[in-house]
Write a protein that holds these residues in place. Structure first.
Motif, short mmCIF file in Angstrom:
data_model
loop_
_atom_site.label_atom_id
_atom_site.label_comp_id
_atom_site.label_asym_id
_atom_site.label_seq_id
_atom_site.Cartn_x
_atom_site.Cartn_y
_atom_site.Cartn_z
N ARG A 35 0.84 -1.20 0.00
CA ARG A 35 0.00 0.00 0.00
C ARG A 35 0.87 1.25 0.00
O ARG A 35 1.95 1.27 0.58
N CYS A 37 0.75 5.90 -1.17
CA CYS A 37 0.01 7.04 -1.72
C CYS A 37 0.00 6.95 -3.24
O CYS A 37 1.01 6.66 -3.86
N CYS A 38 -1.13 7.21 -3.81
CA CYS A 38 -1.32 7.01 -5.25
C CYS A 38 -0.44 7.97 -6.06
O CYS A 38 -0.46 9.17 -5.83
N GLU A 43 -2.64 12.73 -2.73
CA GLU A 43 -3.37 12.27 -1.54
C GLU A 43 -2.39 12.15 -0.38
O GLU A 43 -1.19 11.96 -0.57
N THR A 45 -3.54 10.27 2.57
CA THR A 45 -3.86 8.97 3.17
C THR A 45 -3.77 7.90 2.09
O THR A 45 -4.46 8.00 1.07
N SER A 47 -4.30 5.13 -0.47
CA SER A 47 -5.45 4.37 -0.98
C SER A 47 -5.07 3.57 -2.22
O SER A 47 -5.93 3.07 -2.93
N TYR A 49 -3.18 0.34 -3.81
CA TYR A 49 -2.80 -1.02 -3.41
C TYR A 49 -2.20 -1.77 -4.59
O TYR A 49 -2.64 -1.63 -5.74
N CYS A 59 -6.26 1.95 -7.24
CA CYS A 59 -6.41 3.07 -6.31
C CYS A 59 -7.89 3.26 -6.01
O CYS A 59 -8.71 3.43 -6.94
N PHE A 60 -8.23 3.24 -4.73
CA PHE A 60 -9.63 3.43 -4.34
C PHE A 60 -10.01 4.91 -4.29
O PHE A 60 -11.18 5.23 -4.08
N GLY A 61 -9.02 5.77 -4.53
CA GLY A 61 -9.32 7.21 -4.57
C GLY A 61 -9.68 7.72 -5.95
O GLY A 61 -10.68 8.40 -6.13
#
Length: 627
Positions: A35, A37-38, A43, A45, A47, A49, A59-61
């Protein structure tokens, strides 16, 4: 060359995705995944992976997703075949055999790349030698630091017809001519193309030198000279500084397009690394597509003079057919005829950042240009504006974007040529009543005000609009805010509207596509089946947007117009009643003129609504005079 699925699968299996991504992105263990930072958006936090077992990142962001090859094309900016070659070399895999012609082209390209790399090295040596003194002075005058010059590989071409030719003689004249470094005129010996110029290497997405730009040191023309098109270099497909700007753009979540090399270099020296430039031509379709692969809405920062603004407009027109949902352009106009180089020299990066905070959307640039193109005093001139706007919107290939532009231009046109009226604030308990005077009072729109407007809504037109929303549920989200007053309508009408909106919100939350049949089915289950069926009867109302068949685009445009009229009429009625009362209390010329203007505005609304009816007979049945 044929790349089989089996070869690509084996390549992915042999590539450690976390090791590949970890070269440029800090990753930490998170269970069975990694994991961080994208790298595709800013970002704080993590997100982003990476899953080595499954061979993909996500990326979940920002929803960036892909495998090792996608990482090389999207994050590194490599062409697909180059990405595969680099991964295969790292994994120790042999690329599939090429056919003879492909192998010959690859060998020739390899030789050209080597020649261009050696030319770049030779030019750099000349810049730092005795012959490069005048070029170094030019860099000093332009404020280009030595470190910046090294970063961009800048060099110097002596004012000689054969120095480079002699330095690269091992490649032979034919290859140097093909690379663009020599000029060959029939019957004469080839000679150096670049002479007496500050040299700026042009690199491909992998950072390999493929061409040069040369700026004259003293007086002479042309001021800038580019390499010709070669097997390595196509100026219509290349963007200067793409290799360095691509990763910077993903980090900054923006990419800037400026006019020239020096603008790019000055911005980079000021700390803005995500800038590219076309190469002596207007932006082409290929260059636009390359920009959109990095960022959905690139920012064009062309010079503030007439030539720069003309170039920006050409880019806007060229982009129109290529627009897609979420994909557009924006514009920054530099003040006083300055270019980015001038701006950062005078005010530093902060001056540029201040402009970049509020870029102008593409639709604004097009609208303002057409409005300013010629006088709009006569009906014929206004009709000309309407035609030009229609032609612009009609050139957009994507159906949904084209419909949005047509609707937007229509709203702007109506607003531009409708007399401006002052905002209405109704009487509220606990406040002093309005007294006649030169202007109406202003203030916040309260719940009392919303209730007042809802009470004045034409229920017949409201029913038609509801029917239109049920026929075209994709329009609900676009008009959610302006139709909020319908929630306050009494009786079944208000309850049905709330039910329709609730269904639309739920489907939007779940990501489902809402169509009319699905909406009607849900309304039936909620006890609104009978009232919805009455609204949807083909003979119930005479508007295009209430009918089950017809031109879908026109129906949606007419629904937009009906909603605008539905919201506007109660305010006009209220202000007209208020103006009439003011006239009765105290007659003044200003009060009389305001009353007349509001009467005309009401008549205009009635005419606009009549024009939405399918026939003159329908209009007369509703109490309108049709055209």
């Amino acid at each position: 060359m044929s790349l089989s699925p089996a070869f690509l699968d084996e390549l992915r299996a042999r590539t450690s995705l976390s090791a590949l991504i970890g070269k440029t992105t800090k990753l930490q263990k998170a269970g069975r995944e990694m994991r961080g930072c994208c790298p595709f958006h800013n970002e704080k936090t993590p997100s982003f992976y990476v899953n080595d077992d499954k061979g993909f990142y996500h990326c979940f962001g920002c929803s960036a997703h892909g495998d090792a090859i996608r990482w090389m094309t999207d994050q590194r900016g490599l062409p697909f075949i180059d990405a595969v070659k680099e991964l295969a070399q790292t994994a120790g895999m042999e690329m599939p055999a090429q056919d003879r012609q492909s192998a010959e082209r690859a060998e020739k390209a390899k030789g050209l790349h080597e020649a261009m790399a050696d030319a770049a090295t030779w030019f750099t040596e000349q810049l730092h030698g005795l012959a490069g003194n005048e070029a170094r002075q030019l860099l000093d005058r332009r404020g280009i630091a030595a470190e910046t010059a090294r970063t961009f590989g800048m060099g110097f071409a002596p004012d000689s017809r054969g120095r480079l030719k002699a330095a690269l003689k091992d490649y032979g004249d034919p290859m140097l001519v093909e690379s663009g470094m020599l000029i060959h005129v029939e019957g004469k010996e080839p000679y150096d193309r670049f002479r007496g110029r500050l040299m700026i290497p042009i690199r491909d997405a992998r950072g390999r030198t493929i061409a040069f730009g040369g700026r004259i040191i003293g007086e002479g023309e042309p001021k800038y000279l580019n390499s010709p098109d070669t097997p390595l270099f196509d100026k219509g497909r290349t963007l200067y500084n793409l290799d360095r700007a691509a990763p910077a753009a993903r980090k900054a979540n923006r990419v800037l397009v400026v006019e020239g090399y020096m603008d790019v270099i000055a911005l980079a020296q000021a700390g803005i690394a995500e800038a590219v430039a076309p190469l002596g031509t207007a932006l082409t379709e290929h260059q636009l597509e390359r920009l959109w692969r990095m960022i959905d809405v690139p920012i064009l920062c062309f010079d503030g003079d007439a030539a720069g603004q003309k170039a920006a407009l050409r880019a806007a027109h060229r982009a129109l057919p290529l627009l897609q949902p979420g994909r557009s352009l924006s514009f920054v106009t530099l003040p006083g005829g300055q270019d980015p180089d001038d701006l950062v020299k005078a005010g530093g990066a902060g001056a540029m950042e201040a402009l970049l905070r509020e870029p102008q959307p593409l639709v604004d640039r097009l609208w303002r240009n057409e409005v300013a193109a010629e006088p709009l005093d006569t009906p014929e001139q206004r009709a000309g504006l309407k035609r030009r706007l229609a032609e612009l919107a009609g050139g957009i290939a994507d159906d949904s974007v084209r419909a949005e532009y047509q609707s937007d231009f229509r709203r702007r046109f109506d607003a531009h040529f409708t007399p401006q009226r002052k905002p209405f604030v109704p009487f509220q308990r606990g406040r002093q009543p309005w007294r006649p005077g030169p202007a109406l009072p202003t203030g916040p729109v309260t719940e009392d005000a919303k209730a007042f407007r809802a009470a004045g809504i034409d229920r017949v037109l409201a029913k038609a609009v509801l029917a239109g929303l049920i026929r075209h549920p994709v329009e609900i989200a676009r008009h959610m805010e302006v139709l909020g007053s319908l929630r306050l309508a009494d009786g079944a009408l208000g309850r049905l509207f709330e039910a329709v909106v609730d269904v639309a919100l739920e489907d939007r939350r779940t990501g489902d596509a809402l169509d009319s049949a699905h909406l009607v089915t849900i309304l039936q289950k909620s006890g609104f089946g009978e009232v919805a069926s009455d609204l949807l009867r083909a003979d119930a109302m005479p508007y295009s947007f209430t009918q089950p068949f017809g031109d879908d685009q026109r129906s949606r445009e007419d629904l937009d117009e009906a909603i605008a009229i539905l919201i506007a009429r109660p305010e006009v009625d209220a202000q007209l009643a208020q103006a009439t009362q003011a006239m009765q209390t105290r007659f003044t010329d200003e009060a009389f003129e305001r009353q007349v203007a509001l009467v005309r505005e009401k008549q205009a609304l009635e005419m606009r609504l009549a024009n939405l009816c399918q026939s003159n007979e329908d209009a007369r049945s509703l109490g309108f005079e049709g055209n």
